[in-house]
Design an enzyme around this catalytic site. Structure first.
Site, mmCIF file in Angstrom:
data_model
loop_
_atom_site.group_PDB
_atom_site.id
_atom_site.type_symbol
_atom_site.label_atom_id
_atom_site.label_comp_id
_atom_site.label_asym_id
_atom_site.label_seq_id
_atom_site.Cartn_x
_atom_site.Cartn_y
_atom_site.Cartn_z
ATOM 1 N N ASN A 47 0.267 -11.269 2.454
ATOM 2 C CA ASN A 47 1.451 -10.397 2.903
ATOM 3 C C ASN A 47 2.695 -10.889 2.248
ATOM 4 O O ASN A 47 2.584 -12.285 1.808
ATOM 5 C CB ASN A 47 1.484 -10.506 4.348
ATOM 6 C CG ASN A 47 1.599 -11.778 5.078
ATOM 7 O OD1 ASN A 47 0.899 -12.725 4.552
ATOM 8 N ND2 ASN A 47 2.159 -11.946 6.299
ATOM 9 N N GLU A 49 6.649 -10.629 2.678
ATOM 10 C CA GLU A 49 7.817 -10.239 3.609
ATOM 11 C C GLU A 49 9.119 -10.177 2.694
ATOM 12 O O GLU A 49 9.080 -10.550 1.526
ATOM 13 C CB GLU A 49 8.116 -11.104 4.834
ATOM 14 C CG GLU A 49 6.494 -11.124 5.565
ATOM 15 C CD GLU A 49 6.650 -11.763 6.884
ATOM 16 O OE1 GLU A 49 7.749 -12.394 7.132
ATOM 17 O OE2 GLU A 49 5.842 -11.452 7.624
ATOM 18 N N GLU A 60 -3.575 -6.589 2.815
ATOM 19 C CA GLU A 60 -4.517 -5.590 2.204
ATOM 20 C C GLU A 60 -3.913 -4.580 1.255
ATOM 21 O O GLU A 60 -4.768 -4.451 0.333
ATOM 22 C CB GLU A 60 -5.237 -4.682 3.573
ATOM 23 C CG GLU A 60 -5.867 -5.587 4.565
ATOM 24 C CD GLU A 60 -4.571 -6.009 5.829
ATOM 25 O OE1 GLU A 60 -3.742 -6.302 5.400
ATOM 26 O OE2 GLU A 60 -5.126 -6.126 7.127
ATOM 27 N N CYS A 91 -3.504 -3.080 9.764
ATOM 28 C CA CYS A 91 -2.567 -2.158 10.326
ATOM 29 C C CYS A 91 -2.924 -0.817 10.026
ATOM 30 O O CYS A 91 -3.573 -0.416 8.995
ATOM 31 C CB CYS A 91 -1.089 -2.359 10.132
ATOM 32 S SG CYS A 91 -0.460 -1.951 8.398
ATOM 33 N N CYS A 94 -2.439 0.489 6.356
ATOM 34 C CA CYS A 94 -3.522 -0.171 5.408
ATOM 35 C C CYS A 94 -4.692 0.445 5.740
ATOM 36 O O CYS A 94 -5.435 0.784 4.770
ATOM 37 C CB CYS A 94 -3.622 -1.858 5.763
ATOM 38 S SG CYS A 94 -2.332 -2.916 5.273
HETATM 39 N N1 THU Z 1 0.161 -8.222 8.048
HETATM 40 C C1 THU Z 1 -0.653 -7.904 7.238
HETATM 41 O O1 THU Z 1 -0.321 -8.694 5.816
HETATM 42 N N2 THU Z 1 -1.783 -7.604 7.382
HETATM 43 C C2 THU Z 1 -2.102 -6.947 8.777
HETATM 44 O O2 THU Z 1 -3.413 -6.635 8.790
HETATM 45 C C3 THU Z 1 -1.249 -7.048 9.598
HETATM 46 C C4 THU Z 1 0.026 -7.644 9.525
HETATM 47 C C5 THU Z 1 1.464 -8.876 8.205
HETATM 48 C C6 THU Z 1 2.746 -8.003 7.896
HETATM 49 C C7 THU Z 1 3.741 -8.854 8.341
HETATM 50 O O3 THU Z 1 4.060 -9.877 7.107
HETATM 51 C C8 THU Z 1 2.908 -9.845 9.204
HETATM 52 O O4 THU Z 1 1.749 -9.572 9.109
HETATM 53 C C9 THU Z 1 3.502 -9.574 10.799
HETATM 54 O O5 THU Z 1 3.204 -8.314 10.936
#
Ligand code: THU
Length: 144
Positions: A47, A49, A60, A91, A94
């Site tokens: 991830n 941000e 993902e 999520c 994704c």
């Molecule tokens: N996040 C992911 O990278 N994948 C997931 O399956 C769930 C959430 C990340 C997004 C954000 O940077 C952090 O987790 C909190 O939501």
């Protein structure tokens, strides 16, 4: 062919390694993903941000867009590992993005406590999902 438990374990190891590169200064929820193509190539993602929070991209999708950008459209498994106990599952956004290419994708989700969950995307995570097959069925579309 479905990935074996051993192959899923190996994919999960790659997801754990990918998580090391997570850029998550806002949530501190670090996620890694490893997406396997049907020819066995693995694309990693983490991830990333952003100070403008909605601009964040999940692990993902980072893996998926990297794979597509490299010319791959066929996938059979993804491993995902988040932070904290319990399996981190993809999520909604994704799930939709992955469904475009691989409704039968095996999703192997994990947490830091060793909990794992292995399911098929279209069966368990996005049943009755909307994808290119629906556009094709309507005819006249440009869906692949
Ligand atoms: N996040 C992911 O990278 N994948 C997931 O399956 C769930 C959430 C990340 C997004 C954000 O940077 C952090 O987790 C909190 O939501």
């Amino acid at each position: 062919m479905s990935p074996s438990p051993e192959e899923l374990d190996e994919l999960l190891e790659q997801a754990v390694a990918a998580r090391e590169r997570a850029y998550a200064p806002y949530s501190d929820f670090r996620v890694g993903a490893a997406l396997r193509t049907t020819d066995g190539t693995v694309f990693r993602g983490c991830n990333v941000e952003n100070a403008a929070y909605p601009a964040t991209i999940c692990a993902e999708r980072t893996a998926l867009v990297g794979a597509v950008a490299a010319g791959h459209h066929h996938f059979d498994a993804i491993a995902v590992v988040g932070s904290g106990p319990g399996a981190t599952t993809p999520c909604g956004v994704c799930r939709q993005m992955l469904f475009e290419f691989a409704p039968d994708l095996v999703v192997h989700a994990a947490g830091t406590d060793g909990a794992t969950m292995t399911v098929r995307l279209g069966e368990a995570l996005l049943p009755h999902g909307f994808g290119p097959a629906r556009l094709r069925a309507a005819g006249g579309g440009t869906a692949p």
